[in-house]
Motif scaffolding. Structure first.
Motif, PDB file in Angstrom:
ATOM      1  N   ALA A 172      10.849 125.453 118.423  1.00 56.97           N
ATOM      2  CA  ALA A 172      10.477 124.568 119.532  1.00 56.97           C
ATOM      3  C   ALA A 172       9.157 123.864 119.236  1.00 56.97           C
ATOM      4  O   ALA A 172       9.012 122.658 119.471  1.00 56.97           O
ATOM      5  N   LEU A 173       8.203 124.612 118.696  1.00 55.42           N
ATOM      6  CA  LEU A 173       6.902 124.020 118.328  1.00 55.42           C
ATOM      7  C   LEU A 173       7.081 122.957 117.243  1.00 55.42           C
ATOM      8  O   LEU A 173       6.401 121.931 117.250  1.00 55.42           O
ATOM      9  N   TYR A 174       8.003 123.205 116.330  1.00 54.04           N
ATOM     10  CA  TYR A 174       8.266 122.236 115.264  1.00 54.04           C
ATOM     11  C   TYR A 174       8.772 120.916 115.842  1.00 54.04           C
ATOM     12  O   TYR A 174       8.327 119.832 115.435  1.00 54.04           O
ATOM     13  N   GLN A 175       9.699 120.998 116.818  1.00 48.97           N
ATOM     14  CA  GLN A 175      10.244 119.788 117.429  1.00 48.97           C
ATOM     15  C   GLN A 175       9.174 119.033 118.215  1.00 48.97           C
ATOM     16  O   GLN A 175       9.117 117.805 118.184  1.00 48.97           O
ATOM     17  N   PHE A 176       8.296 119.756 118.920  1.00 50.93           N
ATOM     18  CA  PHE A 176       7.173 119.109 119.606  1.00 50.93           C
ATOM     19  C   PHE A 176       6.267 118.400 118.589  1.00 50.93           C
ATOM     20  O   PHE A 176       5.807 117.275 118.818  1.00 50.93           O
ATOM     21  N   GLY A 177       6.023 119.081 117.478  1.00 50.97           N
ATOM     22  CA  GLY A 177       5.145 118.517 116.450  1.00 50.97           C
ATOM     23  C   GLY A 177       5.706 117.269 115.814  1.00 50.97           C
ATOM     24  O   GLY A 177       4.960 116.371 115.409  1.00 50.97           O
ATOM     25  N   LEU A 178       7.046 117.182 115.724  1.00 48.09           N
ATOM     26  CA  LEU A 178       7.661 115.976 115.164  1.00 48.09           C
ATOM     27  C   LEU A 178       7.357 114.748 116.005  1.00 48.09           C
ATOM     28  O   LEU A 178       7.236 113.636 115.493  1.00 48.09           O
ATOM     29  N   ILE A 179       7.238 114.938 117.318  1.00 40.75           N
ATOM     30  CA  ILE A 179       6.996 113.808 118.218  1.00 40.75           C
ATOM     31  C   ILE A 179       5.588 113.259 118.038  1.00 40.75           C
ATOM     32  O   ILE A 179       5.387 112.048 117.896  1.00 40.75           O
ATOM     33  N   THR A 180       4.615 114.148 118.036  1.00 42.41           N
ATOM     34  CA  THR A 180       3.212 113.703 117.999  1.00 42.41           C
ATOM     35  C   THR A 180       2.667 113.541 116.592  1.00 42.41           C
ATOM     36  O   THR A 180       1.601 112.960 116.400  1.00 42.41           O
ATOM     37  N   GLY A 181       3.408 114.065 115.583  1.00 42.05           N
ATOM     38  CA  GLY A 181       2.946 113.920 114.211  1.00 42.05           C
ATOM     39  C   GLY A 181       2.206 115.129 113.695  1.00 42.05           C
ATOM     40  O   GLY A 181       1.641 115.075 112.601  1.00 42.05           O
ATOM     41  N   ASN A 182       2.199 116.234 114.460  1.00 42.66           N
ATOM     42  CA  ASN A 182       1.614 117.471 113.933  1.00 42.66           C
ATOM     43  C   ASN A 182       2.430 117.975 112.754  1.00 42.66           C
ATOM     44  O   ASN A 182       1.931 118.715 111.912  1.00 42.66           O
ATOM     45  N   VAL A 183       3.704 117.595 112.729  1.00 39.63           N
ATOM     46  CA  VAL A 183       4.589 117.912 111.609  1.00 39.63           C
ATOM     47  C   VAL A 183       5.130 116.597 111.083  1.00 39.63           C
ATOM     48  O   VAL A 183       5.762 115.835 111.823  1.00 39.63           O
ATOM     49  N   THR A 184       4.870 116.288 109.825  1.00 39.67           N
ATOM     50  CA  THR A 184       5.356 115.024 109.248  1.00 39.67           C
ATOM     51  C   THR A 184       5.759 115.235 107.801  1.00 39.67           C
ATOM     52  O   THR A 184       5.398 116.231 107.167  1.00 39.67           O
ATOM     53  N   ASN A 185       6.505 114.289 107.294  1.00 34.48           N
ATOM     54  CA  ASN A 185       6.791 114.226 105.869  1.00 34.48           C
ATOM     55  C   ASN A 185       6.892 112.755 105.483  1.00 34.48           C
ATOM     56  O   ASN A 185       6.963 111.880 106.347  1.00 34.48           O
ATOM     57  N   ASP A 186       6.894 112.478 104.207  1.00 38.86           N
ATOM     58  CA  ASP A 186       6.883 111.085 103.740  1.00 38.86           C
ATOM     59  C   ASP A 186       8.126 110.327 104.185  1.00 38.86           C
ATOM     60  O   ASP A 186       8.062 109.136 104.512  1.00 38.86           O
ATOM     61  N   GLU A 187       9.282 111.015 104.218  1.00 41.14           N
ATOM     62  CA  GLU A 187      10.519 110.345 104.622  1.00 41.14           C
ATOM     63  C   GLU A 187      10.459 109.922 106.088  1.00 41.14           C
ATOM     64  O   GLU A 187      10.847 108.811 106.441  1.00 41.14           O
ATOM     65  N   LEU A 188       9.939 110.822 106.945  1.00 45.58           N
ATOM     66  CA  LEU A 188       9.808 110.500 108.371  1.00 45.58           C
ATOM     67  C   LEU A 188       8.881 109.312 108.564  1.00 45.58           C
ATOM     68  O   LEU A 188       9.208 108.362 109.282  1.00 45.58           O
ATOM     69  N   LEU A 189       7.716 109.348 107.931  1.00 50.21           N
ATOM     70  CA  LEU A 189       6.754 108.254 108.082  1.00 50.21           C
ATOM     71  C   LEU A 189       7.323 106.950 107.523  1.00 50.21           C
ATOM     72  O   LEU A 189       7.112 105.880 108.102  1.00 50.21           O
ATOM     73  N   GLY A 190       8.035 107.047 106.421  1.00 52.86           N
ATOM     74  CA  GLY A 190       8.624 105.849 105.833  1.00 52.86           C
ATOM     75  C   GLY A 190       9.627 105.194 106.765  1.00 52.86           C
ATOM     76  O   GLY A 190       9.640 103.968 106.918  1.00 52.86           O
ATOM     77  N   ASN A 191      10.458 106.006 107.430  1.00 49.14           N
ATOM     78  CA  ASN A 191      11.458 105.477 108.357  1.00 49.14           C
ATOM     79  C   ASN A 191      10.804 104.814 109.560  1.00 49.14           C
ATOM     80  O   ASN A 191      11.277 103.788 110.065  1.00 49.14           O
ATOM     81  N   ILE A 192       9.725 105.410 110.060  1.00 51.77           N
ATOM     82  CA  ILE A 192       9.058 104.889 111.253  1.00 51.77           C
ATOM     83  C   ILE A 192       8.342 103.575 110.952  1.00 51.77           C
ATOM     84  O   ILE A 192       8.530 102.565 111.631  1.00 51.77           O
ATOM     85  N   PHE A 193       7.522 103.567 109.913  1.00 54.29           N
ATOM     86  CA  PHE A 193       6.669 102.404 109.665  1.00 54.29           C
ATOM     87  C   PHE A 193       7.379 101.286 108.930  1.00 54.29           C
ATOM     88  O   PHE A 193       6.869 100.163 108.875  1.00 54.29           O
ATOM     89  N   ALA A 194       8.576 101.553 108.427  1.00 47.08           N
ATOM     90  CA  ALA A 194       9.351 100.480 107.777  1.00 47.08           C
ATOM     91  C   ALA A 194       9.762  99.419 108.772  1.00 47.08           C
ATOM     92  O   ALA A 194      10.018  98.267 108.408  1.00 47.08           O
TER      93      ALA A 194
END
Length: 462
Positions: free
Chosen positions: A434-456
């Motif tokens: 659950a904490l991991y899913q919360f972190g995905l929203i705010t960016g406490n948990v990130t990876n290059d693929e996630l950031l690439g998809n968002i900022f593309a």
């Protein structure tokens, strides 16, 4: 992606205009600009205070390219958290390109899509949901979507998630601590308080998830298909709603042989009206294609307006009711608004008969404008804008929606575990997820693929 170099990009739309803004960000932004900018008062940019503006010229050796205003934003008091320079030059495409190429030759690199905002995120100026709100703000085209994007960019959504995550993290720490003393059978986390927290988190998550239905509509606009037989006034209604002659109107049945679309804002919500070809049996090949497209547009629409001619109702009432039933049966989940048009041409007795046979009918004269305001109110009533008026958090981002659904699933597992009295080590697994899913929203948990998809999806220069 190299985060230590200095990037540059045009921050205003490409093309000629009165003014263009070129943005630089990076550790060498001010020093590079200092070499290529000559102040009219012989100022050294590197010695100037942050948030100051300076008049001068961009020069390439002995050649003056343009008279400009240079704005300085020194780290960390800038959008990206780095040194930022913004050059306001004249909007000639030639001048823009000359300045960009000059700076590229002197140590800058062209920014990638969204790289300025990515650096703001990486430097802690924005969390990930706020960064995504920047793109939503840029693309907002009505009052409601603008308001939601502003609320999210100011941290309204992320602060609510961060607070829940912090409280859950505190209990998770206590649960993890219990695991270190498993042999002594002690409890550091008060289970009754933990149950209360889980109930509260569940309530908030469900509210946020439910808000997505409204938020997605507000963000993307609502497609409304206007359907009916030929020559019942669909094009006239579209023109009345848009307050302009957008569709061709004539007495000849089948004049509209293709769909016509246009968008207006009603009460801050975007509605995209689709004027379709009439529904009827025809041997005309071109018109048949238009009718086929009509049904395709109904499939895509979220609201259907069925329009019929009030003058024809007395002779064709059974036919209209059969068509209505067909639409209701084929699209049972789509809101259907039934409108009798041209009521300025019928008497009160005929109106009463129509209202008796079709109780939900709305009366309208697209030609005179009567009933158009009532129609707009009906459309607004289909959208629950109460949350928007009350400044409640509304979710518009599909990625956030997906993470919230998964977080709720894990929280419900935690709730079931608490009710069942399972051990702390099993509880901890679901809490971590659950904490991991919360972190995905705010960016406490990130990876290059996630950031690439968002900022593309960002524009260059932002």
């Amino acid at each position: 992606m190299n985060q230590t170099d200095t990037i540059i990009a045009l921050a205003t739309p490409s093309g000629a205009g009165a003014i263009a803004v070129i943005r630089l960000s990076g550790m060498d932004a001010i020093s590079i600009a200092s070499k290529l900018f000559k102040s009219i008062h012989n100022k050294d940019l590197s010695e100037q205070v942050t948030h100051s503006i300076h008049l001068g010229h961009i020069v390439d050796g002995n050649r003056t390219i343009d008279e400009v205003l240079v704005s300085l934003f020194k780290n960390p008091q800038s959008y990206t958290g780095e040194d930022v320079v913004e050059i306001s030059c004249h909007g000639s495409v030639y001048i823009q390109q000359e300045i960009l190429q000059l700076f590229l030759r002197n140590g800058c690199r062209m920014a990638q899509a969204g790289e300025f905002t990515l650096r703001a995120f990486l430097n802690g100026k924005l969390d990930l949901s706020q960064a995504e709100a920047v793109a939503d703000l840029i693309s907002s085209d009505n009052e409601a979507s603008h308001k939601i994007a502003m609320q999210q960019m100011r941290g309204g959504f992320s602060s609510e998630i961060a607070k829940l995550r912090e409280e859950l993290l505190n209990f998770a720490s206590l649960i993890e601590l219990e695991l270190d003393f498993a042999e002594e059978d002690v409890e550091f986390a008060d289970r009754s308080q933990f149950k209360e927290l889980v109930e509260r988190i569940t309530f908030v998550l469900k509210r946020l998830i439910d808000s997505f239905a409204v938020g997605n509509v507000i963000k993307n606009g609502i497609p409304v298909a206007i359907v009916g037989e030929p020559n019942v006034g669909k094009s006239t209604l579209l023109n009345a709603l848009l307050n302009e002659e957008r569709a061709i109107v004539s007495e000849i049945a089948g004049t509209t042989r293709d769909t016509i679309e246009d968008e207006i804002s009603i009460g801050g919500i975007g509605f995209r009206f689709i004027d379709t070809a009439g529904i009827r049996e025809t041997e005309d090949v071109v018109e048949s294609i238009g009718i086929k497209k009509t049904f395709e547009k109904i499939e895509q629409a979220q609201v259907v307006i069925y329009l019929f001619d009030a003058e024809q109702f007395k002779m064709q009432s059974s036919k209209f009711k059969v068509e209505l039933e067909k639409i209701k049966n084929k699209y049972p989940l789509k809101p259907l608004i039934v409108i009798a048009n041209k009521i300025d041409k019928v008497d009160d007795i005929q109106i009463a008969n129509m209202q008796t046979e079709i109780p939900e009918i709305q009366l309208l004269s697209a030609k005179t404008g009567f009933g158009v305001e009532q129609l707009t109110k009906t459309l607004l009533n289909l959208i629950n804008t109460g949350a928007l008026r009350n400044n409640e958090t509304i979710v518009t981002n599909t990625r956030h929606y997906d993470a919230l659904l998964k977080a709720l699933e894990e929280i419900q597992k935690v709730k079931h575990g608490l009710d069942s009295g399972i051990t702390g080590d099993l509880l901890a697994i679901d809490i971590r997820e659950a904490l991991y899913q919360f972190g995905l929203i705010t960016g406490n948990v990130t990876n290059d693929e996630l950031l690439g998809n968002i900022f593309a999806n960002f524009c260059i220069g932002k």
